[in-house]
Design a protein around this motif. Structure first.
Motif, PDB file in Angstrom:
ATOM      1  N   CYS A  36       0.839  -1.193   0.000  1.00  0.00           N
ATOM      2  CA  CYS A  36       0.000   0.000   0.000  1.00  0.00           C
ATOM      3  C   CYS A  36       0.882   1.254   0.000  1.00  0.00           C
ATOM      4  O   CYS A  36       1.752   1.398   0.852  1.00  0.00           O
ATOM      5  N   CYS A  39       0.008   3.148   3.639  1.00  0.00           N
ATOM      6  CA  CYS A  39       0.355   2.622   4.975  1.00  0.00           C
ATOM      7  C   CYS A  39       1.391   1.493   4.923  1.00  0.00           C
ATOM      8  O   CYS A  39       1.854   1.020   5.964  1.00  0.00           O
ATOM      9  N   CYS A  54      -6.571  -1.541  -0.082  1.00  0.00           N
ATOM     10  CA  CYS A  54      -5.742  -1.979   1.031  1.00  0.00           C
ATOM     11  C   CYS A  54      -6.631  -2.499   2.163  1.00  0.00           C
ATOM     12  O   CYS A  54      -7.575  -1.836   2.571  1.00  0.00           O
ATOM     13  N   CYS A  57      -5.894   0.014   5.528  1.00  0.00           N
ATOM     14  CA  CYS A  57      -6.362   1.398   5.639  1.00  0.00           C
ATOM     15  C   CYS A  57      -7.447   1.738   4.615  1.00  0.00           C
ATOM     16  O   CYS A  57      -7.868   2.888   4.522  1.00  0.00           O
ATOM     17  N   TYR A  59      -7.300   2.245   1.560  1.00  0.00           N
ATOM     18  CA  TYR A  59      -6.851   3.074   0.444  1.00  0.00           C
ATOM     19  C   TYR A  59      -7.019   2.289  -0.851  1.00  0.00           C
ATOM     20  O   TYR A  59      -6.720   1.104  -0.917  1.00  0.00           O
TER      21      TYR A  59
HETATM   22 ZN   LIG Z   1      -2.980   0.944   3.331  1.00  0.00          ZN
END
Ligand SMILES: [Zn+2]
Length: 312
Positions: A36, A39, A54, A57, A59
């Motif tokens: 990611c 993170c 992800c 997080c 994302y």
């Molecule tokens: Zn992430």
């Protein structure tokens, strides 16, 4: 694990759907597994929109971001077929033939597609030629050979560097230069050839200081005329290059874009003995995912003629 299509039938079966193409692109971008960008998490899944999400997080990232495919409206499946066509044919394709083969809506779409691919043909951070290298220049465009040292009307001067391997020409580098002065030739040689290598040229005074730059300078002959009478390896490369420009592209290459055609020719020449076309497909895609995206506006910035209306 399946790493690239070995032939057209495999391309058609393994990369038939857009989803398969997206997943293939992810594997190229993250060959050691997804990481990611926000993170650093390594667990992810695909969303219904083809994004990678992800697990840590949430994302969402597209495999196209930061590649030549970013902001392109063409489906990846079409891009992949264009890449297959460009790498599987000996001489490549003109925009016109690509438009016809892939059934693209407009000439501009095909032209832009090919130009973006040309930008991926140079590997970022590629190494320089080394060993024994022949260096000479040739004029591209126009009929008559030009006078050296003075910019010839309507012609572009191209520096050719060709590695002299045993019995054959090794890798090459091509670079357009402003003129045949030392100030133009020296940076081009430095960019193309590893310092310490043997560089063979003719007796043109633009090369006089090569030994001061750290090369072993070998002057093959005193006589120096540009456009004709090139050193043998460079002469061979120049005539093949001109034949390719006249054949595949019918000479319709503007000086503004010549650099990219030189990149494409270099890519082809340096891989001319590769038996696996699928490997070239894989290689070009690997380059395509590490270079910065090129917006259409930058591609046509210096282009002549009417500007096409839309991006692809
Ligand atoms: Zn992430």
């Amino acid at each position: 694990m399946w790493d690239y299509p070995k032939n057209l039938a495999e391309l058609e079966s393994e990369l038939r759907t857009e989803k398969a193409c997206v997943q293939y692109l992810y594997r190229l971008r993250w060959p050691d597994g997804f990481v990611c960008p926000r993170c650093g998490g390594t667990k992810s899944w695909f969303t219904s929109r083809g994004l990678c999400k992800c697990a840590n997080c949430s994302y969402q990232v597209s495999a196209k971001t930061g590649t030549i495919f970013e902001r392109s409206r063409l489906p990846l499946s079409i891009w992949f077929r264009a890449i297959w066509w460009v790498t599987s044919t000996k001489n490549g394709a003109s925009a016109k033939s690509l438009q016809r083969i892939l059934g693209l809506g407009s000439y501009e779409t095909a032209w832009t597609c090919l130009h973006k691919l040309r930008r991926a043909m140079v590997r970022p951070g590629r190494d320089r030629l080394a060993g024994a290298v022949e260096v000479d220049e040739t004029y591209i465009g126009g009929e008559r050979p030009g006078k050296r040292g003075r910019g010839a009307e309507g012609k572009a001067l191209v520096l050719i560097a060709a590695q002299m391997d045993v019995k054959r020409i090794g890798r090459i580098r091509l670079r357009r230069v402003e003129d045949a002065s030392a100030a133009s030739l020296e940076p081009a040689v430095l960019e193309a050839v590893e310092v310490g290598s043997l560089v063979r040229t003719d007796g043109w005074n633009g090369y006089n200081s090569l030994d001061h730059l750290g090369y072993v300078h070998d002057i093959a002959r005193k006589k120096a005329d540009v456009g004709k009478n090139l050193l043998p390896c460079c002469n061979r490369v120049a005539s093949l290059l001109k034949r390719w420009l006249m054949g595949t592209h019918q000479g319709a290459v503007s000086h503004e874009h010549l650099d990219y055609y030189l990149d494409e020719y270099t890519f082809r020449f340096n891989r001319r003995t590769s038996r696996s076309r699928g490997k070239l497909f894989h290689r070009l895609l690997q380059h395509a995912v590490v270079i910065e995206p090129v917006p259409y506006s930058a591609l046509i910035k210096h282009a002549r003629g009417p500007k096409p209306k839309h991006n692809i």
